[in-house]
Design a protein around this motif. Structure first.
Motif: not given
Lengths: 120, 163, 557
Positions: A5-7, A9-11, C47, C50, C52, C97
């Motif tokens: 997961n991207r830090l 935005d969590g994507e 987290l 998909h 946060y 975000k």
């Protein structure tokens, strides 16, 4: 495949050619355990650099029209909540998946917007 | 390791003596609880500054009769999530009225400094790169407190009641 | 309801700033993810699969119209237009975000709200009976003491790094709507022989992997001593709760391992110490001061019922059904407590859109309702509605798609977000809940079946309280495929019990049929007036099990 997961935005992101990108259909498939392990090791640079978190490998299998994750969890991660087809990655797909199965097309994947439009 | 006391870096007056290693001729020593217990009499007889280092699972209750002979107690954080030492420090200060130094050692975070201070810690072994300005910043993050604790800060309830 | 003074206000502001600094340090890399995770969890930030997820505290489930409007705004601006009310009466937002979260905290602080300690190994949001202050037979409103506990537990310097999470609930009636015996600490307001009001304190209840009904530790704790008593319990737990195994770290394990007598003895030792110190004494005037915030509205002197209400019951079958399931008698004549179901058929249980939240706030403003409640059954409640206003309120709720007449009935399903959102889940729960709702959608049938509480969790952590369901459903993972186990006989009410597991799980296409066969078995076996729970307690598992597995048995031949 390798995911994280991207830090910021969590994507959900997938490993492709030494970097991360958000599209399951464009993700790199590892046939050999060694190559997968090497990618996982290489990916740690992005963890140390605070770009992604929670890197791990998951299994996919060949289906009639492409490749799909073995586990329900990864199917859902690659699409979005199955109860809200208007949310997550599936909402941005040109043709929303009819079934709860993502498809890793053998043809080139459609372009994926970098910044998801949250109003969709 | 740099040591912070009273909001400033200070000289550490204790040297940790690992198991099996002999004591130096003079100077303060920091020893494990086991070492202190096995060599208690000779350590006290030496009249040197002594600090007992307790692991997170060691209840300081076992030291209660020796507290007048102990200059400092170091409470260890094996990992910052292990919060037992918060209770141990408070017990030392409140139940045993311990006046010596209580030092935080091991793995704790900037984000815990204010809480540590509140429960009775007054010395902190910090990372090499720790900036002293951060210490003051941590202390200033929250203006008010809701609970009475070792630091005797006025609680919000006391302020409201005009105490 | 409670209003922040300058001190409370400053604390939530400063907490927002503190969290902003933590986020900055994480992004810069001064905090690793392993360090940041417990810090962000203490501020309700997860987290998940998909994105946060931010959990906002709704202390003791009470919200004003202004707060509801702000929740709507945050949903619209940061959470793609919706939010989710949870079994701990909190609000969860998906999709924010990381960098936006401090801004959301500022918006919450604007309306006296926060995310403090909504997750992490600390004392969590304190919950209470959602009918508090409105229901008949209450000894007193439990929310003032909840607010005092909220303040005492917020930023508690000693208890922010406990072995595991810690949940407190308070109830003040014979009927237990707060599931106090399923909490780490459950408090029941009681009166002693001298006629003084105080608390019976239970410790060590919980769900999860090893469900326990709590032990009675404090038989009667006086009001002035209650904070000292809670502090004593927390200290025993902080010192001796297990830290070597996350699955055995809750206080329920310590309490049940020590037994009630030994646990009580240890608490009494600490309690005596804390009392000797005297600083945690709760002055009666302070309690009174907080109680004043929760004074009920001035109830009008109304007749028992209203002609508008009676006429609407006769004229509108839908309204009549809603009054049967969604109204609870109020302590004041001419008033009712109205439950707003968040279980509209076809919607995710517990979800509310920004439009619905705004609409609810508008109803509150138009009818002069000072507050709305969130229940642990993932519904909302208008606590004080004049009976004559009910038809109009119902019409407004219907317009918002919130008029389902199913409170306490089989389609009022408690359900965690499950594998559709949650990182911990093993199976989806929402789609199964929705299919069950469709199967039992017929309103007449629902009302005929009476009170049946279905509670479903997508993993062993039991956020959906499956152990306490009359019918509990637990989603499990078998080699990446979802299966669903049925449990029967659980209850989270005053007759608390842990449900019994029926047997192996059902596939996602079998579970709805299996539940229906269980329900039909109840219909065939019930004695007059008996709920499913009581029939199960009388006849046991066998007939239900035989019926549920019937199809598989035939398939085996």
């Amino acid at each position: 495949m390798l995911t994280a997961n991207r830090l910021l935005d969590g994507e959900v992101v997938y490993w492709q050619g030494g970097d991360w990108q958000p599209d399951f259909a464009a993700a790199e498939i590892f046939d050999e355990a060694e190559a997968a392990k090497a990618a996982l090791d290489a990916a740690q640079a992005f963890v140390r650099d605070n770009k992604v978190v929670g890197t791990y490998l998951f299994e996919v299998r060949k289906e009639a029209n492409g490749v799909a994750p073995v586990k329900e969890r990864e199917i859902i991660r690659s699409l979005g909540p199955s109860v809200r087809r208007d949310m997550g990655k599936q909402a941005l797909m040109p043709v929303p998946p009819a079934a709860a199965k993502p498809v890793h097309e053998t043809s080139p994947p459609p372009p994926y917007p970098e910044e998801p439009d949250v109003s969709i | 390791m740099p040591l912070i006391k009273n909001g400033a870096f200070v000289e550490d007056r204790f040297v940790f003596i690992p198991e099996g290693q002999a004591f130096p001729d003079d100077g303060g020593v920091m020893v494990s609880l086991a070492r202190f217990q096995s060599e208690r009499d000779s350590i006290i007889a030496h009249h040197r500054p002594v600090c007992v280092r307790l692991a997170a699972n060691e209840n300081p209750d076992v030291l209660k009769d020796d507290l007048p002979n102990i200059d400092a107690i170091a409470l260890e954080f094996p990992i910052f999530r292990d919060g037992r030492a918060f209770s141990w420090a408070r017990m030392l200060r409140e139940r045993f009225a311990y006046q010596g130094e209580i030092r935080a050692v091991g793995h704790f975070l900037y984000d815990q400094l204010a809480f540590l201070m509140r429960v009775g810690f007054d010395a902190f072994e910090v990372r090499q790169d720790f900036r002293i300005a951060e210490f003051s910043r941590a202390m200033a993050e929250m203006t008010y407190v809701y609970q009475p604790s070792v630091d005797r800060r006025k609680t919000v309830m006391q302020i409201r009641r005009g105490e | 309801m409670y209003r922040y003074d300058e001190f409370d206000a400053k604390m939530v502001r400063e907490r927002a700033q503190q969290f902003r600094y933590q986020v900055e340090r994480r992004i810069k890399g001064e905090l690793t993810e392993d360090e940041f995770k417990p810090l962000r969890l203490k501020n309700g930030l997860y987290l998940q699969l998909h994105s946060y997820m931010l959990r906002v505290a709704v202390p003791y489930g009470t919200l004003s119209a202004r707060q509801m409007r702000q929740l709507a705004r945050i949903a619209r601006d940061y959470s793609r237009g919706y939010g989710h009310f949870t079994t701990r009466t909190n609000m969860q937002y998906h999709w924010p975000k990381l960098s936006e979260v401090p801004d959301i905290l500022e918006l919450l602080a604007d309306v006296e709200m926060h995310c403090i300690q909504t997750s992490g190994n600390c004392v969590r949001n304190v919950t209470a009976d959602h009918f508090a202050g409105a229901v008949a037979g209450e000894l007193e409103d439990p929310r003032p003491i909840c607010e005092i506990i909220r303040q005492w537990s917020s930023f508690h310097p000693e208890f922010n790094y406990l072995p595991r999470k810690f949940k407190i609930a308070v109830s003040a009636t014979k009927e237990d709507r707060a599931a106090v015996k399923y909490h780490d600490i459950g408090m029941e307001v009681i009166t002693n022989e001298a006629g003084e009001t105080g608390y019976r304190v239970f410790v060590g209840g919980g769900m999860g992997r090893t469900p326990y009904v709590a032990l009675e530790i404090g038989k009667f704790v006086g009001k002035e001593d209650i904070l000292a008593y809670l502090e004593a319990i927390l200290r025993v737990y902080n010192e001796y709760g297990r830290r070597d195994n996350i699955h055995k770290a809750r206080v329920k394990i310590l309490a049940h391992q020590l037994g009630a007598d030994e646990f009580r003895r240890q608490v009494e030792v600490e309690f005596a110490e804390i009392k000797r110190h005297g600083t945690l004494h709760l002055p009666p005037e302070e309690l009174k001061r907080i109680e004043a915030y929760f004074a009920p509205p001035a109830f009008e002197d109304l007749p028992e019922t209203a002609p508008e209400f009676e006429a609407a019951v006769k004229a509108d079958a839908g309204f009549a059904a809603w009054t049967r399931s969604n109204l609870t008698p109020h302590k004041a004549k001419g008033y009712a407590i109205a439950t707003i179901s968040l279980k509209t058929i076809g919607q995710t249980p517990g979800d509310a859109s920004a439009e619905q939240m705004d609409g609810l706030a508008q109803i509150m403003e138009d009818f002069g309702f000072a507050e709305i409640r969130v229940s642990h059954e993932q519904n909302l409640v208008f606590p004080h509605v004049r009976k004559k206003d009910l038809p109009a309120v119902y019409a407004r709720l219907q317009a918002l798609d919130l008029g389902a007449a199913n409170a306490g009935l089989i389609t009022d399903i408690i359900c965690c977000p499950g594998l559709d959102y949650c990182d911990l889940a093993n199976a989806r729960s929402i789609p199964v809940a929705m299919k069950l709702q469709e199967r039992f959608a017929d309103l007449e049938r629902q009302h005929e079946l009476g009170e049946i509480k279905i509670k479903m969790s997508g993993c062993i952590n039991a956020c959906g309280h499956h152990h306490a369901g009359h019918i509990g459903i637990l989603g499990v993972d078998k080699k990446g495929v979802e299966f669903y186990q049925i449990q029967l006989g659980g209850s989270g009410a005053e007759d608390a019990s842990v449900g019994e597991i029926m047997g192996p799980g059902f596939g996602k296409d079998e579970i709805v049929d299996a539940v229906e066969r269980v329900v039909e078995t109840y219909v065939a076996l019930r004695a007059p007036g008996e709920r499913l729970l009581e029939t199960y307690r009388r006849v046991g598992m066998t007939p239900f099990k035989n019926a549920a597995y019937q199809e598989q048995m035939y398939a085996a031949y």
